[in-house]
Design an enzyme around this catalytic site. Structure first.
Site, mmCIF file in Angstrom:
data_model
loop_
_atom_site.group_PDB
_atom_site.id
_atom_site.type_symbol
_atom_site.label_atom_id
_atom_site.label_comp_id
_atom_site.label_asym_id
_atom_site.label_seq_id
_atom_site.Cartn_x
_atom_site.Cartn_y
_atom_site.Cartn_z
ATOM 1 N N ASP A 244 6.463 -57.393 32.183
ATOM 2 C CA ASP A 244 6.204 -55.975 31.930
ATOM 3 C C ASP A 244 7.218 -55.468 30.908
ATOM 4 O O ASP A 244 8.420 -55.502 31.143
ATOM 5 C CB ASP A 244 6.332 -55.197 33.244
ATOM 6 C CG ASP A 244 6.089 -53.704 33.082
ATOM 7 O OD1 ASP A 244 5.803 -53.260 31.953
ATOM 8 O OD2 ASP A 244 6.212 -52.978 34.088
ATOM 9 N N CYS B 217 28.418 -37.694 48.877
ATOM 10 C CA CYS B 217 27.303 -36.877 49.339
ATOM 11 C C CYS B 217 27.844 -35.530 49.813
ATOM 12 O O CYS B 217 28.704 -35.488 50.700
ATOM 13 C CB CYS B 217 26.554 -37.569 50.476
ATOM 14 S SG CYS B 217 25.193 -36.572 51.146
#
Length: 449
Positions: free
Chosen positions: A357, A228
C-alpha cells in the site's frame, strides 16, 4: 547437537560459501535451506550466546550497528545481522556465518522484524530486548501499532527474566505491565512547555482513560514528555537521557547523553534516539560512558541505505531508506537543514518487503521542501507514477522535474544532476535494486549485503 541439526548447518554453510563466492549474495537463502532441513536449528546455533534483540518500526538497523560498535569497545566476539535481513531465515544465516572463537563471552546483537520477535523468541533466550518506537508501517502486514505491540510482547513474555530497554518517550511502551524489569531512555533537552501533538499523530489517547495526551515537551510525532491531564498516566522515569543537542546538520549531530558529549557522524533527530538506545545497552553490559562516546563518535556509522554516502564521479549520493510517514518526515526535516543546494531523487516500490500500500506517501510533508534550492528532482521505482503525482501535488516546479521508469535510466539521470550532493530516498527493495546496480558498475562492493 542432533544429527539433523549438524546436516542442516553443514548445508547452510556450504550454500553461503557458494553464494558469496559466485553471486555476492546469500543474506537469507542459506537460512532458508538450513531451516528446511531442521526448523528448530536456531536452538543449537544460539545456545552459547548472550543475545540482545532490537526491534521497532524505525531505527532497527542503525541501532543494531551502533550497539555492535559500542559493545566492541569491551567484547571481541559479537555476532550480528548487518544487512537488515531480520526475519528468521536471515537470523539463522547470521549464526551460520559466525567466526569460531576459543574464549570470551559470545554476544549476538540481532535486529529483529517486529512480527518475528515471538517466532525467534521460541528458540533463543535473550538477555535484553530493545524497543525503539512503533509507528504505522506496512498496514497490510502489521495492522495498527497496538497489534504490532501485541506481537512483540508475545515474544517478550516468553522470557520474563530478560531486561527490556524501551523508548520512554513512546506512550505505547508504558501502556502495559510487564513481568520483566523495564528501563527507559528518552529526551530531556528542552524546558517544559505545555503543548499537544498534531491531531493525525499515532497513539495520542491515554491507555488508561482514553483522554487525549498532553506534552510538556515533544521531539517528533508522539514522542516526548507526555502526560494525561485526566489521570496519573505519564512518561516513566528515564534511566538514560539525552540532555542537550549542541549542533545538527544532514551529516552529523553533536549532543550530550547524561552529560557525556557524543558526535554522531550521521544526521537526523531520530538517529539520536538510536544512539541513545545503543548507549543504554552498552552501559547495561558494562561498557563505560567514555568507551561508548568513543565508539559512537567514530566516523563509520552509515550502513546499508541508512544515510550511506556513495561517490559517483564528482557526485556524493546519500542513500536513505524511507518506509512510513513518520520516518519520511524525519528524513525530509534532516535534508532541509542542508545549507547548500542539493538534488533529490525519490524511488518508490511496493513489493511485500516495502508494503504493498503506497498511500502513506500522502502523509509525508513533501510540501515543506525548499524547492527553490533543489535544482533537480527525479522520481523512479516500480511505482514511479504514484510518487510523481504526489510530488506534483506538493508543488515541484516542472522545469526542475523528471521521471524515469527503469533503474539504469534513473542512475544515468542522477549522474547528470547539477549539484555535487544528491539525496536519494528509496523504499527497501528500491534500495536493494539500486545498490545491486551500483555494485555492478563498480561504485560499491557487495550490492545486496
Amino acid at each position: 547437537m542432533s544429527l539433523k541439526s549438524s546436516v542442516a548447518i553443514t548445508a547452510g554453510k556450504t550454500s553461503h560459501w557458494f553464494l558469496h563466492k559466485f553471486t555476492n549474495g546469500g543474506t537469507s537463502l542459506p537460512g532458508k535451506i538450513t531451516l528446511a532441513i531442521d526448523p528448530d536449528v536456531l536452538k543449537s546455533l544460539a545456545k552459547d550466546y548472550e543475545i540482545v534483540i532490537i526491534t521497532g518500526t524505525n531505527g532497527k538497523t542503525l541501532t543494531t550497528a551502533l550497539t555492535v560498535k559500542v559493545l566492541g569497545e569491551k567484547y571481541s566476539n559479537i555476532l550480528t545481522n548487518p544487512s537488515g535481513s531480520n526475519m528468521k531465515q536471515g537470523i539463522v544465516s547470521a549464526f551460520l556465518t559466525a567466526q569460531k572463537t576459543k574464549s570470551g563471552k559470545k554476544l549476538a546483537v540481532l535486529e529483529t522484524d517486529e512480527a518475528n520477535v515471538p517466532i525467534i523468541s521460541q528458540y533463543i533466550s535473550p538477555s535484553i530486548y530493545v524497543m525503539t518506537n512503533l509507528f504505522r508501517d506496512q498496514m497490510d502486514r502489521y495492522g495498527e501499532i497496538y497489534t504490532t505491540y501485541d506481537k512483540i510482547l508475545k515474544g517478550i513474555n516468553m522470557h520474563p527474566d530478560a531486561l527490556v530497554i524501551a523508548n520512554g518517550d513512546a506512550p505505547i511502551f508504558n501502556s502495559r505491565e510487564l513481568k520483566n524489569k523495564v528501563i527507559y531512555y528518552g529526551f530531556d533537552d528542552k524546558a517544559d512547555r505545555e503543548q499537544m501533538a498534531p491531531a493525525n499523530t499515532d497513539s495520542l489517547l491515554c491507555p488508561k482513560c482514553q483522554h487525549i495526551l498532553h506534552y510538556k515537551n515533544r521531539s517528533y510525532s508522539n514522542l516526548g514528555k507526555y502526560y494525561c491531564p485526566n489521570c496519573d498516566f505519564k512518561r516513566p522515569k528515564l534511566s538514560y537521557r539525552m540532555n542537550r543537542i549542541l549542533s545538527q546538520s544532514p551529516q552529523s549531530s553533536t549532543f550530550e547523553i547524561d552529560n557525556t558529549t557524543i558526535s554522531l557522524h550521521i544526521g537526523g533527530t531520530y538517529n539520536i534516539y538510536n544512539a541513545l538506545a545503543a548507549y543504554a545497552v552498552g552501559n547495561e553490559l558494562g561498557v563505560s560512558p567514555q568507551q561508548i562516546a568513543h565508539a559512537l563518535s567514530s566516523n563509520d556509522e552509515k550502513v546499508f541505505g541508512r544515510q550511506e554516502v556513495i561517490k559517483i564521479g564528482d557526485k556524493e549520493l546519500t542513500l536513505v531508506l524511507i518506509k512510513n510517514p513518520v520516518g519520511l518526515d524525519q528524513v525530509l526535516d534532516m535534508i532541509k537543514t542542508d545549507t547548500e543546494p542539493f538534488s533529490l531523487a525519490v524511488l518508490l516500490n511496493a513489493n511485500y518487503a516495502d508494503g504493498i500500500d503506497t498511500s502513506w506517501i500522502w502523509d509525508g510533508s513533501f510540501e515543506s521542501l525548499p524547492f527553490d534550492k533543489i535544482p533537480a528532482i527525479l522520481t523512479g521505482g516500480e511505482r514511479y507514477r504514484d510518487i510523481t503525482f504526489r510530488l506534483r501535488v506538493a508543488g515541484v516546479p516542472e522545469e526542475n522535474f523528471s521521471q524515469e521508469e527503469k533503474l539504469p535510466d534513473v542512475l544515468e539521470n542522477i549522474k547528470k544532476m547539477p549539484t555535487k550532493h544528491i539525496y536519494v530516498l528509496a523504499t527497501y527493495t528500491a534500495v536493494l535494486q539500486l545498490r545491486k546496480l551500483l555494485s555492478e558498475q563498480g561504485y560499491i562492493k557487495g550490492g545486496m549485503d
